[in-house]
Design a protein around this motif. Structure first.
Motif, mmCIF file in Angstrom:
data_model
loop_
_atom_site.group_PDB
_atom_site.id
_atom_site.type_symbol
_atom_site.label_atom_id
_atom_site.label_comp_id
_atom_site.label_asym_id
_atom_site.label_seq_id
_atom_site.Cartn_x
_atom_site.Cartn_y
_atom_site.Cartn_z
ATOM 1 N N THR A 160 -38.681 30.298 -81.276
ATOM 2 C CA THR A 160 -37.726 29.842 -80.274
ATOM 3 C C THR A 160 -36.338 30.348 -80.625
ATOM 4 O O THR A 160 -36.170 31.208 -81.487
ATOM 5 C CB THR A 160 -37.766 28.302 -80.156
ATOM 6 N N ASP A 161 -35.319 29.829 -79.929
ATOM 7 C CA ASP A 161 -33.940 30.194 -80.255
ATOM 8 C C ASP A 161 -33.090 28.930 -80.327
ATOM 9 O O ASP A 161 -33.558 27.829 -80.020
ATOM 10 C CB ASP A 161 -33.372 31.201 -79.243
ATOM 11 N N ALA A 162 -31.840 29.094 -80.746
ATOM 12 C CA ALA A 162 -30.968 27.938 -80.946
ATOM 13 C C ALA A 162 -30.772 27.131 -79.672
ATOM 14 O O ALA A 162 -30.684 25.899 -79.717
ATOM 15 C CB ALA A 162 -29.620 28.401 -81.493
ATOM 16 N N ALA A 163 -30.734 27.819 -78.517
ATOM 17 C CA ALA A 163 -30.490 27.125 -77.256
ATOM 18 C C ALA A 163 -31.643 26.206 -76.862
ATOM 19 O O ALA A 163 -31.438 25.210 -76.166
ATOM 20 C CB ALA A 163 -30.236 28.150 -76.147
ATOM 21 N N ASN A 164 -32.865 26.533 -77.299
ATOM 22 C CA ASN A 164 -34.043 25.752 -76.917
ATOM 23 C C ASN A 164 -34.604 24.902 -78.057
ATOM 24 O O ASN A 164 -35.528 24.117 -77.842
ATOM 25 C CB ASN A 164 -35.141 26.693 -76.406
ATOM 26 N N ARG A 165 -34.043 25.050 -79.255
ATOM 27 C CA ARG A 165 -34.616 24.398 -80.434
ATOM 28 C C ARG A 165 -34.692 22.878 -80.302
ATOM 29 O O ARG A 165 -35.676 22.242 -80.749
ATOM 30 C CB ARG A 165 -33.789 24.774 -81.675
ATOM 31 N N SER A 166 -33.697 22.266 -79.681
ATOM 32 C CA SER A 166 -33.669 20.801 -79.613
ATOM 33 C C SER A 166 -34.835 20.233 -78.801
ATOM 34 O O SER A 166 -35.209 19.068 -78.966
ATOM 35 C CB SER A 166 -32.347 20.325 -79.008
ATOM 36 N N LYS A 167 -35.435 21.046 -77.935
ATOM 37 C CA LYS A 167 -36.562 20.574 -77.121
ATOM 38 C C LYS A 167 -37.789 20.265 -77.971
ATOM 39 O O LYS A 167 -38.691 19.548 -77.531
ATOM 40 C CB LYS A 167 -36.919 21.620 -76.067
ATOM 41 N N LEU A 168 -37.824 20.809 -79.174
ATOM 42 C CA LEU A 168 -38.959 20.557 -80.061
ATOM 43 C C LEU A 168 -38.842 19.216 -80.759
ATOM 44 O O LEU A 168 -39.772 18.775 -81.435
ATOM 45 C CB LEU A 168 -39.076 21.676 -81.107
ATOM 46 N N ASN A 169 -37.683 18.559 -80.592
ATOM 47 C CA ASN A 169 -37.441 17.287 -81.268
ATOM 48 C C ASN A 169 -37.966 16.088 -80.492
ATOM 49 O O ASN A 169 -37.811 14.947 -80.933
ATOM 50 C CB ASN A 169 -35.940 17.107 -81.528
ATOM 51 N N GLY A 170 -38.542 16.339 -79.320
ATOM 52 C CA GLY A 170 -39.123 15.254 -78.537
ATOM 53 C C GLY A 170 -38.207 14.781 -77.436
ATOM 54 O O GLY A 170 -37.123 15.316 -77.204
ATOM 55 N N THR A 171 -38.653 13.772 -76.712
ATOM 56 C CA THR A 171 -37.906 13.235 -75.588
ATOM 57 C C THR A 171 -36.770 12.341 -76.074
ATOM 58 O O THR A 171 -36.647 12.052 -77.264
ATOM 59 C CB THR A 171 -38.823 12.418 -74.668
ATOM 60 N N ILE A 172 -35.973 11.909 -75.145
ATOM 61 C CA ILE A 172 -34.837 11.037 -75.475
ATOM 62 C C ILE A 172 -35.321 9.777 -76.183
ATOM 63 O O ILE A 172 -34.658 9.240 -77.077
ATOM 64 C CB ILE A 172 -34.063 10.672 -74.186
ATOM 65 N N ALA A 173 -36.512 9.309 -75.813
ATOM 66 C CA ALA A 173 -37.058 8.090 -76.422
ATOM 67 C C ALA A 173 -37.602 8.329 -77.825
ATOM 68 O O ALA A 173 -38.045 7.405 -78.499
ATOM 69 C CB ALA A 173 -38.171 7.535 -75.541
ATOM 70 N N GLY A 174 -37.590 9.606 -78.244
ATOM 71 C CA GLY A 174 -38.009 9.912 -79.604
ATOM 72 C C GLY A 174 -39.496 10.136 -79.767
ATOM 73 O O GLY A 174 -40.017 10.150 -80.884
ATOM 74 N N THR A 175 -40.218 10.328 -78.660
ATOM 75 C CA THR A 175 -41.664 10.552 -78.733
ATOM 76 C C THR A 175 -41.983 12.035 -78.499
ATOM 77 O O THR A 175 -41.154 12.815 -78.033
ATOM 78 C CB THR A 175 -42.386 9.718 -77.661
ATOM 79 N N ASP A 176 -43.215 12.398 -78.804
ATOM 80 C CA ASP A 176 -43.722 13.748 -78.545
ATOM 81 C C ASP A 176 -42.904 14.837 -79.231
ATOM 82 O O ASP A 176 -42.686 15.898 -78.656
ATOM 83 C CB ASP A 176 -43.777 14.029 -77.031
ATOM 84 N N ALA A 177 -42.459 14.597 -80.423
ATOM 85 C CA ALA A 177 -41.750 15.638 -81.175
ATOM 86 C C ALA A 177 -42.754 16.547 -81.866
ATOM 87 O O ALA A 177 -43.841 16.119 -82.257
ATOM 88 C CB ALA A 177 -40.827 15.008 -82.202
ATOM 89 N N ILE A 178 -42.410 17.821 -81.976
ATOM 90 C CA ILE A 178 -43.243 18.759 -82.719
ATOM 91 C C ILE A 178 -43.128 18.432 -84.206
ATOM 92 O O ILE A 178 -42.023 18.300 -84.746
ATOM 93 C CB ILE A 178 -42.788 20.210 -82.461
ATOM 94 N N ASP A 179 -44.256 18.293 -84.864
ATOM 95 C CA ASP A 179 -44.278 17.960 -86.287
ATOM 96 C C ASP A 179 -44.022 19.223 -87.105
ATOM 97 O O ASP A 179 -44.917 20.045 -87.296
ATOM 98 C CB ASP A 179 -45.632 17.349 -86.659
ATOM 99 N N SER A 180 -42.798 19.391 -87.575
ATOM 100 C CA SER A 180 -42.422 20.613 -88.294
ATOM 101 C C SER A 180 -43.092 20.724 -89.659
ATOM 102 O O SER A 180 -43.037 21.776 -90.294
ATOM 103 C CB SER A 180 -40.898 20.682 -88.455
ATOM 104 N N SER A 181 -43.740 19.646 -90.117
ATOM 105 C CA SER A 181 -44.486 19.733 -91.373
ATOM 106 C C SER A 181 -45.838 20.410 -91.154
ATOM 107 O O SER A 181 -46.464 20.887 -92.105
ATOM 108 C CB SER A 181 -44.692 18.343 -91.978
ATOM 109 N N LYS A 182 -46.275 20.460 -89.903
ATOM 110 C CA LYS A 182 -47.561 21.085 -89.565
ATOM 111 C C LYS A 182 -47.376 22.381 -88.779
ATOM 112 O O LYS A 182 -48.225 23.268 -88.841
ATOM 113 C CB LYS A 182 -48.418 20.112 -88.749
ATOM 114 N N VAL A 183 -46.297 22.460 -88.029
ATOM 115 C CA VAL A 183 -46.038 23.632 -87.184
ATOM 116 C C VAL A 183 -44.837 24.386 -87.750
ATOM 117 O O VAL A 183 -43.751 23.815 -87.879
ATOM 118 C CB VAL A 183 -45.770 23.219 -85.724
ATOM 119 N N LYS A 184 -45.029 25.636 -88.075
ATOM 120 C CA LYS A 184 -43.938 26.456 -88.601
ATOM 121 C C LYS A 184 -43.070 26.919 -87.441
ATOM 122 O O LYS A 184 -43.564 27.382 -86.418
ATOM 123 C CB LYS A 184 -44.501 27.647 -89.374
#
Length: 545
Positions: A129-153
């Motif tokens: 990804t890139d810096a502009a889209n990186r925050s989308k991997l952190n999940g929704t505003i409610a804090g759910t559905d975040a990409i697990d960076s310990s499993k996904v590089k």
């Protein structure tokens, strides 16, 4: 049906060419071409302009392939790519394919929910990804559905956060080029691309290497891309038309194409035509409708200098009045084409000189060489001319047919072959005349076609339902002159909430931020109840009017 010209086209050289095995997909898309030739001209919204040669793509993708290899990417591994149009996107997919990996496209307008589902379902364990889209991997505003960076590089272009991501361009340093590409066969997957559905989650279309035969057929017969053309397909490569025919197809032919990463405007479109001497152009009908609406305001800068030779349209039916406008103002008709994610383009008004008599304004055209299309009635029986039914592909008489089914979704795959393996059902209604020209009638489901994007109501409804004020919702498409259809949501509120313009805007913003900027409901109508069947199923056809 009569389509003698189509039947006379010999596709056996394409079939033979793509039987494989191949040293890699990238041998076909890059390595065999003249390294000095310009692959694409790039321009972005900031005014950055750069041209890239096939030699540069080869050098960079060999280096990045070894980076990916060090992260465990190998044949069959899924790599998700969330990048805008540009060199990093193209270098990344070439590197993935050098290793025999599978590219999972992620449209940059997607929000966290759409991204999370596709990454999880595909099994991707690397995301670029890139810096502009990186925050989308952190999940929704409610804090759910975040990409697990310990499993996904995660690899990030222009990394600007303190995290464990690998910086894209820094990773190229002190890396040797990949020594050997991974050999692939025609049946190996190289893309899993998700398409919207009317019920349930998006479906992963499995694209095998053999699909390249059909992609090249469309580039040559449908679009008539020739040696010396400067080709521009405006569609985003996060979607089928842009990926198959705006990125993969042009690379297959080894020609020069345009990669323009900026918001659409008619004035800039004309400027790009002029600056790069574009000769062959493809876009959704909404682009042409916008050009018609604004033409008189932006043509004082010399539109007569355009070098355009070919105009094509896909994604939704093209209005006859838009074709008339193009003939008058651009000196060319727009040829309408039909296809879908699951199979690419299969019915066209063909531009190729040997198929010029297969053009009929107002129709979708005739079957593309290598495909046999017909119309089936509700009993699964082929019907004759001028009878309404569902468009189907006769797989036994379609040597370029490639659809392998939906990834891990046997139930939805079976729905495409409801009457046995012979006929693939498109889900679109049509009829054809005595000469084999097809005329689109509409979807036989609830898919919304807006500005060339296919939008399934299920994902939009899910996103709306997450808003604290919403009790129920139903999403439909409503006619719009420029976009074809707009997404409209009928919303039933919970007892303690009152309809207001402000609440409608809040719901729209919620969908934009969490699902996708292109799928949010542009119209919201608050209602007391939704029409339903006795079993409780929402009757969307009543809401469409």
């Amino acid at each position: 049906m009569s389509n003698n010209l189509i039947n006379q086209v010999d596709v056996s050289p394409l079939i033979h060419q793509y039987k494989g095995p191949f040293s890699s997909v990238v041998e076909l898309l890059c390595d065999r071409h003249d390294g000095e030739r310009i692959a694409f001209h790039y321009e972005n919204a900031s005014g950055v302009k750069r041209s890239y040669s096939y030699g540069e793509l080869k050098r960079h993708s060999l280096l990045f392939a070894n980076v990916l290899k060090s992260l465990g990417v190998k044949k069959g591994k899924r790599v998700a790519v969330l990048l805008p149009k540009g060199s990093e996107l193209i270098i990344s997919v070439l590197a993935i394919w050098r290793l025999g990996g599978v590219h999972v496209p992620l449209f940059t307008a997607f929000g966290p929910q759409a991204i999370y589902y596709r990454v999880e379902n595909s099994g991707a364990d690397v995301i670029i990804t890139d810096a502009a889209n990186r925050s989308k991997l952190n999940g929704t505003i409610a804090g759910t559905d975040a990409i697990d960076s310990s499993k996904v590089k995660i690899i990030t272009v222009d990394k600007n956060e303190v995290n464990d991501d690998l910086d894209y361009w820094s990773s190229f340093k002190n890396v040797q080029p990949l020594e050997f590409n991974e050999v692939v066969t025609k049946d190996d997957l190289f893309v899993i691309l998700y398409t919207s559905g009317t019920t349930g989650h998006p479906k992963g279309v499995q694209v095998p290497v053999y699909a390249l035969a059909a992609f090249e057929a469309y580039m040559r017969y449908g679009l008539d891309v020739r040696e010396g053309d400067v080709f521009w397909n405006m569609a985003d490569p996060g979607w089928a038309y842009g990926l198959y025919y705006g990125l993969i197809g042009p690379l297959l032919l080894g020609g020069t194409f345009i990669v323009y990463s900026a918001p659409f405007s008619v004035a800039n479109t004309i400027r790009v035509f002029q600056d790069y001497n574009v000769t062959n152009f493809a876009a959704a009908p909404t682009v042409y409708r916008s050009m018609r609406a604004e033409w008189d305001d932006v043509t004082s800068n010399g539109a007569e200098r355009l070098k355009l030779r070919v105009l094509s349209s896909a994604g939704e039916p093209l209005n006859r009045d838009v074709i008339n406008w193009a003939e008058k103002n651009l000196g060319l008709p727009i040829y309408d084409h039909y296809g879908q994610t699951e199979q690419g383009m299969v019915i066209n008004n063909h531009h190729h000189t040997t198929l010029q008599n297969t053009y009929k304004p107002g129709s979708m055209g005739q079957a593309m060489p290598g495909f046999k299309t017909t119309i089936l009635n509700e009993k699964g029986e082929a019907v004759g001319p001028n009878e309404e039914g569902q468009i189907a592909i006769d797989t036994e008489q379609s040597p370029l047919f490639w659809f392998k089914g939906y990834y891990q979704n046997e139930e939805k795959t079976k729905e495409r072959f409801l009457y046995g393996n012979r006929y693939y059902l498109t889900g679109d209604d049509s009829s054809y005349d005595e000469k084999g020209f097809f005329y689109f009638s509409g979807r036989n489901d609830d898919i919304i076609s807006s500005a060339g994007y296919r939008i399934g109501p299920f994902e939009v409804e899910n996103a709306i339902m997450e808003h604290v004020a919403v009790s129920e919702t139903a999403v439909v498409g409503v006619p719009d002159e420029r976009r074809g259809e707009l997404v409209k949501a009928y919303v039933v509120l919970k007892a303690k909430y009152t309809p207001s313009d402000q609440l409608a805007k809040e719901i729209q913003l919620h969908v934009k931020e969490n699902l996708s900027a292109h799928e949010y409901p542009r119209i919201i109508e608050f209602v007391a109840a939704l029409p339903k069947t006795p079993s409780g199923k929402i009757q969307r056809f009543l809401l469409r009017g």
